[in-house]
Design a protein around this motif. Sequence first.
Motif, PDB file in Angstrom:
ATOM      1  N   MET B   1     115.951 -41.099   5.760  1.00  0.00           N
ATOM      2  CA  MET B   1     115.671 -42.122   6.783  1.00  0.00           C
ATOM      3  C   MET B   1     116.627 -43.299   6.588  1.00  0.00           C
ATOM      4  SD  MET B   1     113.389 -42.049   9.131  1.00  0.00           S
ATOM      5  CE  MET B   1     112.717 -40.654   8.222  1.00  0.00           C
ATOM      6  N   GLN B  21     117.301 -45.479  14.378  1.00  0.00           N
ATOM      7  CA  GLN B  21     116.299 -44.647  13.695  1.00  0.00           C
ATOM      8  C   GLN B  21     116.675 -43.170  13.653  1.00  0.00           C
ATOM      9  OE1 GLN B  21     113.587 -45.428  11.949  1.00  0.00           O
ATOM     10  NE2 GLN B  21     114.021 -47.600  12.196  1.00  0.00           N
ATOM     11  N   ILE B  22     117.746 -42.796  14.348  1.00  0.00           N
ATOM     12  CA  ILE B  22     118.158 -41.386  14.308  1.00  0.00           C
ATOM     13  C   ILE B  22     118.738 -41.106  12.919  1.00  0.00           C
ATOM     14  CG2 ILE B  22     119.689 -39.625  15.298  1.00  0.00           C
ATOM     15  CD1 ILE B  22     119.674 -41.279  17.913  1.00  0.00           C
ATOM     16  N   ALA B  23     118.162 -40.141  12.216  1.00  0.00           N
ATOM     17  CA  ALA B  23     118.594 -39.865  10.845  1.00  0.00           C
ATOM     18  C   ALA B  23     120.019 -39.302  10.822  1.00  0.00           C
ATOM     19  CB  ALA B  23     117.632 -38.889  10.178  1.00  0.00           C
ATOM     20  N   THR B  26     120.631 -35.579  11.392  1.00  0.00           N
ATOM     21  CA  THR B  26     120.348 -34.954  12.695  1.00  0.00           C
ATOM     22  C   THR B  26     121.534 -34.116  13.154  1.00  0.00           C
ATOM     23  OG1 THR B  26     118.953 -36.834  13.257  1.00  0.00           O
ATOM     24  CG2 THR B  26     119.687 -35.470  15.092  1.00  0.00           C
ATOM     25  N   ARG B  29     125.252 -32.880  17.793  1.00  0.00           N
ATOM     26  CA  ARG B  29     125.209 -32.870  19.263  1.00  0.00           C
ATOM     27  C   ARG B  29     123.899 -33.502  19.766  1.00  0.00           C
ATOM     28  NH1 ARG B  29     127.419 -33.500  24.137  1.00  0.00           N
ATOM     29  NH2 ARG B  29     126.456 -32.221  25.724  1.00  0.00           N
ATOM     30  N   LEU B  30     122.780 -33.171  19.102  1.00  0.00           N
ATOM     31  CA  LEU B  30     121.488 -33.764  19.495  1.00  0.00           C
ATOM     32  C   LEU B  30     121.530 -35.281  19.309  1.00  0.00           C
ATOM     33  CD1 LEU B  30     118.519 -33.369  20.441  1.00  0.00           C
ATOM     34  CD2 LEU B  30     117.907 -33.264  18.011  1.00  0.00           C
ATOM     35  N   ILE B  34     120.919 -37.902  22.335  1.00  0.00           N
ATOM     36  CA  ILE B  34     119.781 -38.833  22.309  1.00  0.00           C
ATOM     37  C   ILE B  34     120.286 -40.281  22.296  1.00  0.00           C
ATOM     38  CG2 ILE B  34     117.763 -39.611  20.977  1.00  0.00           C
ATOM     39  CD1 ILE B  34     117.307 -36.979  22.481  1.00  0.00           C
TER      40      ILE B  34
END
Lengths: 293, 293
Positions: B1, B21-23, B26, B29-30, B34
Amino acid sequence: MPAQTQGYFTEENSADVVVGQIADTTEPRLAKVIEAVTRHLHAAVKEIEPTQEEWLAAIMFLTKTGQMSDDWRQEFILLSDIFGVSMLVDAINNRKPSGASESTVLGPFHVPDVPELPMGSNICLDGKGHPMLIKGRILNTEGQPIEGTKIDVWQTNDDGFYDVQQKGIQPDFNLRGVFRTGADGTYTFWGAKPRFYPIPDDGPVGKLLGSLGRHPYRPAHLHYILEAEGYETLITHIFDPDDEYINSDAVFGVKESLLAKFDLIEVPDRIKEEGAEGPFYEVVHDFVLAPEA
Amino acid sequence: MPAQTQGYFTEENSADVVVGQIADTTEPRLAKVIEAVTRHLHAAVKEIEPTQEEWLAAIMFLTKTGQMSDDWRQEFILLSDIFGVSMLVDAINNRKPSGASESTVLGPFHVPDVPELPMGSNICLDGKGHPMLIKGRILNTEGQPIEGTKIDVWQTNDDGFYDVQQKGIQPDFNLRGVFRTGADGTYTFWGAKPRFYPIPDDGPVGKLLGSLGRHPYRPAHLHYILEAEGYETLITHIFDPDDEYINSDAVFGVKESLLAKFDLIEVPDRIKEEGAEGPFYEVVHDFVLAPEA
């Protein structure tokens, strides 16, 4: 029907062509909203350049999000929450003058018509967790106390559940109360130290959170609605700054000004003075209400 | 995190806080998708400044759109269609070199494994409507004929319905056919003049169209899938330029280069020459396939 004066569809003029079909007779606010949605949506698609498979995956995600929703579960609100959109809409609709306390999201667990209690009451009816004394003042932006403020509070119990999530397990109205300030604007009541808890994460939104390496937890907080004549109603929380999720609230509800102090009181004199049976937590937090517009 | 290095939520930094907040772990591409969705979504909300009631109305619209969908009806694809997003995704994924024919959306009515027929066959099995002779050439970008092109065509009947929408009413495979070009690259078959028809408009998407003063109709067209070895597969339509909805296709499928000519042939010599029983429509349209990338 307007003539499609933008010409036929191309990758370049796509948003203009779509917006060009909105009839002049459309209700102006709806026309403005749909135009903005169209332009931002096309800009996003042009930046992302989804494959057909990715586009279909997005369609299926949204479909499942709708299908997960019913009278008790609103998965699209959760989606809005985890993208920070619920908080953004809240912020836009609750801009406060300098010095006034900030708002945050209402959340799904408010209950109307909670009984009004005398100041100093204990709203923790299940006896679980660490006793907590909550007190402070309701002030206006000039620092004067506001008499007659209705204070509606609610919080989780020590297991991280609201009473309405555990009907038949928790007593009715456990950890809820309504209080009304006197001439000095102060409030005081006893509760229990709240706990962090997850938003519902067994649906498409929880799966997305997982894919992004995000957890579903909200840091421990108390909910407040403060209503006083001549002032804007304030819907907010106060947060435990020492909660392990304080920097990563799944719904982005935390604002700097909403961090309270949760002090563990172990001094025997204070314990005796407050009539407590042992060590307790104390939260002293003032709220400042903005004058009605 | 990751640490929430952007600080707590404010109206100004809202998208940064959410993206923060995107780890790091991840799938890249996702994460990119996002992030782009978040930034465009927040920009749209900041421009629109929805009230809480408007925001809830949007939530309920999306919820109903999901709940309207099932194995037979995909209301979110319709929503994507009427916002021009399906066409935009199609355009992005089918950029063609100069001179090659353009693509348009597949639509929901394609059927696999349609029987291959000899050139010149009549695919109109219900005998309804105006007979129509369709012919032309399949060429490469150098203008040379492409031998062995598989031509998969389908269209509505004179009532504006595809066979699969009227099982038991229309004959199986009515107005569908697969043809294969010879050395000269030409194709020819008989059908019926297609009709405009509505997209399903009894759901939330139809209601939105109505609120915008838009109709649900698609102008009359023929669908084609053209496949040839060494060339990019082309999924497209050709349109009747005289259709009353040609400038306002509900799904924005019309492109300038997809306008064909639908000529009414009444000259007795031509009628006799083609073996027709009376006047007929004639569409002569060449397609140019792009070389495989």
